[in-house]
Structures are given as C-alpha cells and as structure tokens.
Write a protein that holds these residues in place. Structure first.
Motif, PDB file in Angstrom:
ATOM      1  N   ASP A  50      -8.763   2.694   8.269  1.00 46.16           N
ATOM      2  CA  ASP A  50      -7.968   1.541   8.723  1.00 46.16           C
ATOM      3  C   ASP A  50      -7.866   0.512   7.600  1.00 46.16           C
ATOM      4  O   ASP A  50      -8.806   0.319   6.836  1.00 46.16           O
ATOM      5  CB  ASP A  50      -8.630   0.865   9.938  1.00 46.16           C
ATOM      6  N   GLU A  93       0.331  -1.263   6.939  1.00 47.45           N
ATOM      7  CA  GLU A  93      -0.050  -1.062   8.337  1.00 47.45           C
ATOM      8  C   GLU A  93      -1.433  -1.666   8.615  1.00 47.45           C
ATOM      9  O   GLU A  93      -2.330  -1.015   9.169  1.00 47.45           O
ATOM     10  CB  GLU A  93      -0.014   0.421   8.712  1.00 47.45           C
ATOM     11  N   ARG A 149      -4.443  -3.590  10.254  1.00 49.24           N
ATOM     12  CA  ARG A 149      -4.850  -3.738  11.669  1.00 49.24           C
ATOM     13  C   ARG A 149      -5.467  -5.104  11.917  1.00 49.24           C
ATOM     14  O   ARG A 149      -5.379  -5.653  12.998  1.00 49.24           O
ATOM     15  CB  ARG A 149      -5.886  -2.666  12.025  1.00 49.24           C
ATOM     16  N   ASP A 191       2.854  -6.909  16.002  1.00 47.38           N
ATOM     17  CA  ASP A 191       2.223  -7.456  17.213  1.00 47.38           C
ATOM     18  C   ASP A 191       0.745  -7.119  17.310  1.00 47.38           C
ATOM     19  O   ASP A 191      -0.044  -7.877  17.861  1.00 47.38           O
ATOM     20  CB  ASP A 191       2.904  -6.874  18.470  1.00 47.38           C
ATOM     21  N   ASN A 192       0.389  -5.932  16.801  1.00 45.25           N
ATOM     22  CA  ASN A 192      -0.993  -5.468  17.017  1.00 45.25           C
ATOM     23  C   ASN A 192      -1.978  -5.948  15.945  1.00 45.25           C
ATOM     24  O   ASN A 192      -3.083  -5.425  15.829  1.00 45.25           O
ATOM     25  CB  ASN A 192      -1.028  -3.929  17.083  1.00 45.25           C
ATOM     26  N   THR A 243      -4.776  -8.179  14.421  1.00 49.63           N
ATOM     27  CA  THR A 243      -5.835  -9.085  14.898  1.00 49.63           C
ATOM     28  C   THR A 243      -6.179 -10.058  13.777  1.00 49.63           C
ATOM     29  O   THR A 243      -6.355  -9.650  12.625  1.00 49.63           O
ATOM     30  CB  THR A 243      -7.097  -8.263  15.251  1.00 49.63           C
TER      31      THR A 243
END
Ligand code: AMP
Length: 542
Positions: free
Chosen positions: A65, A111, A113, A134-135, A137
C-alpha cells in the motif's frame, strides 16, 4: 562455482534497529511545526516506529500500500519513513511546492491510501480535498492539543501511537520489495515516479556513508536542509542512523538566520542542501562576521555550486563537498571530496577540482555523442551522461512510455545532463541538455557563465538562458539579482568574464530582477525564466 554465503535480504528497518541498539544515544532533534524543539534518541524513535506501524496496520495499511507524507523534516516524518517501509508498504513523499494540479495527479497516480500531513499543510489539503480520491485517509502529524478546527476528517498521529506496543514483528521481505516512491517533476509533462527498493536504499546508504565520512560518522550532528520530501533528504535519514550520527531537523524555517542559530545551538557539524540555501547562510555569516562554531562540512548539490560560493566557505574553514545526483539515483550519483593526493594542491587547483562533481563507488558513468557512441574520459570530450548502478531506477512507476525514453539499449539510464569526465574519473556537469546555448553551431554552457558572473560582487544570484537570434541561432542572456544597492552593467560582467571565456561566449544582454523563480526543489526555474523572457528581442536581431 557458487559462493557458499548466506543471502539475507537487505531491509531498511535493520538500519534503525542497529542504530537503536548500537547508537542508542544519538538523537533526532526537531524544530516542530507546533513551535517547540523536540528531542528523541534512536532507541526511542525505534520504539515509536513500532507503535506507528501498529497504528497504521489498524487503519488497514498492508503490504504494497502507498502511504503518502506531506511534511517537513522532523522526527514524525522519520518515524513514518521506517514504519511504512518496515511493514512492507511504500512511503510516498510528496513535495508541497508542487502545483495543485501536479499534487492531485501524483496522489491519484500513486493510488495513495493514507496521507500524513504536517499542521502547515492543512489549508493546502482543505483546498484540494474535492479533487482527491474519496477513500484517502488523512492523518495529522501532531497531538490532540494541536488538532485544528477544519472541515477535513483528520486522524491524530499521536493517538495512532497511544497505547500501542513498542515492538513490532517486522516482516522479512524480499530485498527488491518497493519501500519508497518519489515523483520527479520534469520541466514538461506529468511528474514521473521513482520507486525505490529496500535493496537500493540500503546499498545507497552504505555507499554514501563510506564515501562521505567527513559528514557521516559516529558523533556527527547533521542538519539536512534538503527536505525529506525531495528524494529522501539525499539519503540522510538512512545514512545517519547507520553510522550513529544525530539528525538536526530544521522544520519549515530554512532562512539563513534560522539555520545559523540552529547550527550554533545544536553544535551542527555538517549540513546538506541546494546552493540557494547556502546563499542565505552566506549572507548571515557575512552579517555576523562569524561561522557556526562546529560547522565542518557543507554538501552542496541539486544545482551546480558556483566556485565563488565554494571559496567563500572554504576560506572560512568549512569544507565543501560538491555532489551531483538525481531523484532517479536515490539520489547521490557522485560527490567531490578530493582524494588524498589532491588535498595538498595549491588553493586555486583545489578550488577548480572542487567545482567539479566528483565520483562515487557504485555508480558507473558514460558519456556519449549524438549517435550514442562512447566518448573518452579525457576532460575534453563533452557528451550526454548515462549512469548505471544499484541505486538507479530501471524504469518509472506505471509509466512505460517515460521508461522507454529514459533507458538505452545497454540498460543505462539517460540523465539529460551534458558532462565531461576527466582522467581522474571526476565528473564535470556542463549543463542540462536543454539549457545549453547553441551559438553559431558552438555550444555555450549556461552553468559556466553563471559561475563566473557570480564572482562579481554586485551579483547575488543569476541565471543564463538562451534567447533565439536571427544570425547565431541562440545567444546567452544573463538574468541577475543585484547584491544590495549594486547595479552592475553588462560591461562590468564582461570584465569578470575576461580570461575565462572567448568573447563570443560572453552574454549579449543583462536583465536585473528582484528575485529568480525557483522550482519545487529549490533550483532556479529556467523554464519559468524562458517563459518570462519569451518576447525578449536582441537589438541587432530586429
Ligand atoms: P532532481 O531529480 O530534482 O534532484 O534533479 C536532478 C538534476 O539536478 C540533475 O539531472 C542535474 O541537472 C541537476 N543537478 C543536481 N546536482 C547538480 C550539480 N552538483 N551540478 C549541476 N547540476 C546538478
């Protein structure tokens, strides 16, 4: 026949584990965005890094990630470096000086996270929030007491760590596992991602520590002015723990006076950064007529260090190491510390050698002509510079087109720089290929002209760009920031250039400006200057 030796994967977390055990009292001192000065030892940093890894895992961060950072140099940024990479995720450092459009592009392209940001950047992210995925954090790198009032949904960094165990079962990862991602904003097109591995980063840390012992040794106190958001602060967050040097993190205040004060109060022995930063410190040193008392070495890179700057520091007892590199090279490619036999050369010869960018173990260099044929390393031949080594990208992240353009048929990486290499193996960068000036079929190095113009006492900073010319194709224009009240004329500049260049190489024009535009990485932006002077016309060219 195969050797009979163990093969233990190289891993960055081992650098910090070693520092925590062996150099446990060396420290990270941070000027924080909250306004205080924070201190922690490598032992404490290792424990907090474990707590952070637990906190990130609780947020759902897993292997591979991308976790982004938007932060100054400080202990929390350091902890993020190690926690993210150590758990098998990828630390994506974002340069806050990029344009909003570029920032949205890279966060989307990578991408990401999670995005961890310093207090300073809350307004920036508030303004961009609508355009971000949107995702994503958000984690604010502060404690509960400093959490601001904002429409953003922010988690608190210190709360992520609170109550978590101070040890973590760090996974054993294949050494080619990605651990860091840094986008380099070329002058045109979208930024391209250099994706570092555990192996490349550990090897780079080893190479730099062996080659730069005057900065990097046990007990040294290093102030990285070069930001952690720009190619891992030139590797210092990895090299310093490895050798047991303390890190003095300056936070957002990078002006000459703040740096001088921090160097003095924290007894800084070495500092690394781009030439524009050392212009600021130079002014402060001249004003106070004093040098920070323990300062022993400055590493200067990112753009060519003018010889007048090298001489200023050297004559005041500060050793200057001129280094060259690129984001794509982890980033140090060469460094110009002189080999012992050259250290006793007369002053002039030493300064000439120090103006070159030097050499480093682990990086192979070749220069080639326009047909790709290799040129000799004789100090005369000038060609495009290609590099090969374990700390150099083999391609760009998710970008086959840019990869194809950068890697040649032999697998070497094309730097876009033009250079010569002398018989001692020392690299001498002449220019970026696109910044060279072609006049009457002959090349003029903009860097060379700038270096000599900077020796004029009336010039605080300058840049040379090519302006189209009807007869000669292109001619050099000097754009200078005057020093104090001085108003140097073109004739004054020509006078300092006498003897350094043939007359046809002298700049044909001089424009005085209040300041030079800088890129996101603190270099003079010649692209912006070319745009600003796009309508400039030579008097004799109609
Ligand atoms: P970046 O990837 O942003 O670090 O930029 C890399 C580029 O900066 C190189 O390709 C060079 O053009 C330039 N550069 C870095 N260090 C030096 C140096 N010591 N002298 C001249 N140019 C440099």
């Amino acid at each position: 026949m195969q050797g009979l030796m163990m093969n233990q994967p190289l891993s960055v977390i081992e650098l910090l584990r070693f520092a925590a055990e062996i150099h446990g009292s060396a420290e990270i001192v941070s000027v924080r965005t909250e306004g205080d000065l924070h201190r922690e030892t490598y032992t404490q940093a290792f424990a907090r890094t474990a707590q952070l890894a637990h906190g990130l895992r609780a947020l759902g961060v897993g292997p591979g990630d991308r976790v982004a950072t938007l932060a100054w140099n400080g202990h929390r940024h350091f902890e993020l470096y190690y926690a993210i990479s150590g758990m098998g995720a990828v630390c994506h450092t974002i340069n806050p000086r990029l344009s909003a459009e570029q920032m949205v592009y890279i966060i989307t392209h990578a991408e990401d996270r999670v995005l961890c940001l310093d207090l300073t950047f809350v307004p920036l992210i508030e303004a961009l929030a609508e355009q971000l995925p949107d995702n994503l954090t958000f984690v604010l790198m502060t404690d509960r007491a400093h959490m601001p009032d904002t429409p953003l949904d922010l988690l608190c960094y210190e709360e992520l760590l609170d109550g978590q165990p101070e040890s973590y079962d760090w996974p054993v990862l294949p050494e080619d596992t990605a651990m860091g991602l840094c986008y380099t904003s070329g002058t045109t097109g979208n930024p391209k991602g250099a994706l570092f591995s555990h192996r490349s980063t550990v090897l780079h840390a080893l190479f730099m520590s062996v080659t730069l012992p005057r900065s990097l040794h046990e007990g040294a106190r290093i102030l990285p002015v070069v930001p952690m958001f720009h190619v891992n602060s030139w590797g210092l967050p990895y090299g310093a723990p490895l050798v047991g040097a303390s890190l003095i993190m300056p936070g957002p205040k990078l002006d000459g006076a703040s740096l001088f004060d921090l160097m003095e109060s924290e007894q800084v022995t070495a500092s690394w950064g781009v030439p524009t930063v050392w212009l600021g410190l130079r002014e402060e040193i001249a004003k106070r007529d004093a040098v920070p008392s323990k300062l022993d070495q400055l590493a200067i890179g990112g753009s060519a260090a003018p010889r007048s700057m090298i001489e200023f520091y050297e004559t005041r007892g500060v050793d200057v190491c001129h280094a060259w590199g690129m984001t794509e090279m982890s980033p140090i490619g060469t460094q110009g510390q002189l080999p012992v036999p050259m250290q006793s050369l007369p002053f002039d010869a030493r300064m000439a050698a120090k103006s070159k960018q030097g050499r480093m173990f682990g990086v192979d260099l070749k220069i080639v002509d326009e047909d790709g044929a290799r040129l000799p390393h004789d100090g005369e031949a000038i060609g495009e510079l290609f590099v090969r080594g374990n700390g150099i990208v083999s391609g760009y992240f998710n970008n086959p087109e840019a990869t194809g353009a950068a890697i040649d048929a032999e697998g070497w990486f094309g730097t876009g720089d033009v250079a010569s290499i002398d018989k001692n193996g020392f690299l001498y960068i002449q220019d970026r290929a696109k910044d060279l000036i072609k006049s009457g079929g002959e090349w003029i190095s903009s860097i060379d002209l700038e270096n000599v113009a900077m020796a004029h006492p009336g010039v605080a900073n300058c840049a040379v760009i090519a302006i189209p010319h009807q007869k000669w194709d292109e001619r050099p224009l000097l754009i200078a920031v005057p020093a104090g009240e001085a108003r140097p004329s073109l004739e004054d500049i020509h006078a300092v250039m006498e003897g350094h260049f043939a007359r046809w190489q002298f700049p044909d024009g001089l424009e005085l400006v209040d300041e030079l535009p800088l890129t996101a990485t603190g270099k003079v932006s010649k692209l912006t200057l070319r745009q600003r002077f796009a309508d400039y016309r030579w008097a004799d060219a109609g």
